[in-house]
Motif scaffolding. Structure first.
Motif, short mmCIF file in Angstrom:
data_model
loop_
_atom_site.label_atom_id
_atom_site.label_comp_id
_atom_site.label_asym_id
_atom_site.label_seq_id
_atom_site.Cartn_x
_atom_site.Cartn_y
_atom_site.Cartn_z
N ASN A 251 0.81 -1.22 0.00
CA ASN A 251 0.00 0.00 0.00
C ASN A 251 0.85 1.27 0.00
OD1 ASN A 251 -2.55 -1.39 0.20
ND2 ASN A 251 -2.04 -1.85 2.33
N GLY A 252 2.11 1.15 -0.41
CA GLY A 252 2.99 2.31 -0.42
C GLY A 252 2.75 3.21 -1.61
N ASP A 253 3.57 4.25 -1.72
CA ASP A 253 3.37 5.24 -2.79
C ASP A 253 4.42 5.15 -3.89
OD1 ASP A 253 5.51 6.05 -1.31
OD2 ASP A 253 4.68 7.99 -0.71
N GLU A 254 5.25 4.09 -3.87
CA GLU A 254 6.23 3.92 -4.93
C GLU A 254 5.55 3.44 -6.21
OE1 GLU A 254 9.42 4.57 -5.11
OE2 GLU A 254 9.62 5.29 -3.05
N SER A 255 6.11 3.85 -7.34
CA SER A 255 5.53 3.46 -8.63
C SER A 255 6.57 2.78 -9.49
CB SER A 255 4.98 4.69 -9.37
OG SER A 255 6.02 5.65 -9.58
N GLN A 256 6.11 2.14 -10.55
CA GLN A 256 6.99 1.38 -11.43
C GLN A 256 7.88 2.32 -12.24
OE1 GLN A 256 4.89 -0.85 -14.36
NE2 GLN A 256 6.72 -1.71 -15.29
N ASP A 257 9.16 1.96 -12.39
CA ASP A 257 10.09 2.73 -13.20
C ASP A 257 11.12 1.76 -13.79
OD1 ASP A 257 11.60 4.70 -14.37
OD2 ASP A 257 12.66 5.26 -12.52
N ILE A 258 10.76 1.10 -14.86
CA ILE A 258 11.64 0.09 -15.44
C ILE A 258 11.80 0.36 -16.93
CG2 ILE A 258 9.73 -1.51 -15.85
CD1 ILE A 258 11.71 -3.78 -15.29
N GLN A 259 13.01 0.14 -17.44
CA GLN A 259 13.31 0.45 -18.83
C GLN A 259 13.47 -0.82 -19.64
OE1 GLN A 259 16.84 2.86 -18.69
NE2 GLN A 259 15.74 4.71 -18.07
#
Length: 517
Positions: A251-259
């Motif tokens: 339930n955290g606020d981190e989001s996906q960031d993958i290349q």
């Protein structure tokens, strides 16, 4: 207010629980230890002092290999002082693991500097089906050990991001990768830098009993290659059945960031693949036909051929060749200076290792000169023989001892440099080969890496987890990773028992038994 007080009290009780108290003791004990290089300096001084004390007593043993009566040599004498002074440099430069690690890391440095290692890991993980993702992450973690420590800094945080993108808990992905990279550290389908490093130390230790013995870098390959799939499956099961359900929904606020891989990176991988195929074809051309140029010129065999003896050279050439091919295709290497920079960068990371090796080499040399190694080995072997323990119980006990020591001394090479001169000769006298002793050590060293605060990358893992859980600490990491340790320990021990019971070779020209000639 009362609710907050209850929560604070529960948290305090948790921190004061038996598990947390044990972890605090381990952490304090580990932090109290000096630098590993300082430890070996202290051990070297201790050996010199012990040699003087040992000569005061009527202490002697009979070498079971030669029948010669062995007595201690006093390094506190004038002759001993001359040996220490005149052979300090050759002790260092002649230390077997030093050269092989430096050569292998030069090639790995090119592959890593060009971006090949990172691209391979991303391709392996991102191309896997979603239902296979956990397995592929653990598997990629195990394979990443070929390139030394790159898995810690690249795959572990990347796995958390991948899990987050799939709607799964990122810490579960992080744990799966960490379990593969660190808990499965010794298993691999390819030879890595750890193989020649440990085999060099093992060979030095075996020379205490017989100076003719050689330990090749691939001596544990058969066992460790087979272990890859068992450990990957075990890591997958622990992640999906124990760790992920325990963590629940994120339930955290981190989001996906993958290349994704770029077209240039894909071109670089194609180039590296072509070089790999050419390299493999040349090796097969050299070993498959009778009289092949890579076979043993005297026996036409493979086990003691230039291929096996020069395996470190082949690691260097393969890593360098594929790294350059990738870099030219991906545009990450523009000229020869970029290639040299990759090699220079890998050497910079070995600064602390070289310092450690200097003192470790003196310790190993003093241990040999004083004859204390063979004396301890014979006396220890007599005690073990009297105990009536069989080979398999001894090996299980050695796994547990190594796993325990690993909690307070993280460096695999430092521990083995300390333990090998005692245990390899001792077990050789009992009929156990140096190769098997090294293999058993590697199992014990791997399984507790993921719960050892003394492991060099442990603090980095804590930092990665804190990105997704601000309150996380050492206890969080240990609680998350402990199931992997227990399952890996069980699985590897069962595999070892079966392997030894059947009598399978653990690697090329690597028997389980040792016969004193």
């Amino acid at each position: 207010m009362k609710e907050q007080e209850v929560m604070d009290q529960a948290l305090a009780e948790k921190k004061n629980g038996p598990v947390q108290k044990f972890l605090q003791i381990v952490e304090r004990a580990g932090n109290a230890l000096p630098h590993p290089a300082t430890l070996f300096l202290g051990f070297s001084i201790l050996i010199v002092l012990l040699s003087g004390v040992a000569t005061l007593f009527d202490l002697s043993v009979t070498n079971p290999g030669t029948g010669e009566v062995i007595t201690p040599v006093n390094l506190l004498s004038v002759d001993g002082l001359h040996m220490i002074i005149t052979q300090m440099v050759t002790n260092f430069t002649g230390f077997a693991p030093l050269g092989v690690v430096l050569v292998a890391m030069l090639g790995i440095g090119i592959a890593e500097g060009s971006g090949l290692i990172g691209a391979l890991i991303r391709m392996m993980v991102l191309s896997a089906p979603k239902r296979m993702m956990t397995f592929m992450i653990v598997f990629a973690g195990i394979i990443s050990n070929t390139a030394s420590e790159v898995g810690y800094v690249l795959l572990v945080p990347l796995a958390a991001i991948i899990f987050l993108g799939l709607g799964r808990h990122p810490i579960a992905g992080l744990a799966a990768a960490f379990a593969g990279v660190s808990g499965g550290y010794s298993a691999n389908l390819l030879l890595g830098t750890i193989d020649p490093l440990l085999s060099g130390i093992s060979q030095e230790a075996a020379h205490i009993v017989t100076t003719e013995y050689t330990v090749n870098p691939a001596c544990n390959y058969f066992f460790m290659a087979a272990s890859v799939f068992f450990i990957a499956l075990a890591g997958t099961w622990v992640t999906e059945k124990i760790v992920e359900p325990r963590l629940g929904k994120y339930n955290g606020d981190e989001s996906q960031d993958i290349q994704e891989l770029t077209p240039l990176e894909k071109k670089g991988l194609r180039n590296a693949g072509i070089v790999l195929l050419i390299f493999v074809a040349l090796i097969l051309w050299g070993i498959l036909p009778e009289g092949g140029f890579l076979r043993d010129p005297e026996t036409d065999g493979i086990l003691k051929s230039p291929l096996m003896k020069g395996i470190v050279t082949f690691i260097f050439m393969l890593a360098a060749g594929t790294g350059i091919a990738y870099g030219l295709g991906a545009g990450s290497l523009k000229n020869d200076s970029d290639v040299m920079k990759g090699m220079e960068a890998s050497m910079k990371t070995l600064g602390s290792y070289i310092v450690l090796v200097f003192f470790a080499a003196q310790f190993v040399a003093y241990f040999k000169w004083t004859n204390l190694g063979i004396i301890f080995a014979v006396k220890g072997a007599e005690v073990l023989q009297a105990s009536g323990l069989g080979t398999i119980p001894l090996m299980i006990a050695f796994i547990l001892l190594t796993a325990l020591i690993n909690l307070v001394m993280g460096s695999a090479s430092a521990k083995w440099t300390l333990m090998a001169p005692v245990f390899i000769p001792m077990f050789m006298i009992l009929g156990i080969s140096p190769e098997l002793t090294q293999l058993v050590y590697r199992i014990g060293d791997s399984v507790t890496n993921i719960i050892s605060p003394m492991m060099s990358y442990f603090a980095l893992i804590v930092a990665f987890i804190q990105r997704y859980d601000k309150k996380a600490g050492i206890g969080t990491v240990v609680a998350t990773m402990l199931p992997y340790t227990l399952v890996f320990l069980l699985i590897w021990t069962v595999i070892l028992i079966v392997w030894m019971s059947v009598g399978l070779p653990i690697g090329p020209d690597s028997p389980i038994d040792f016969v004193i000639k």
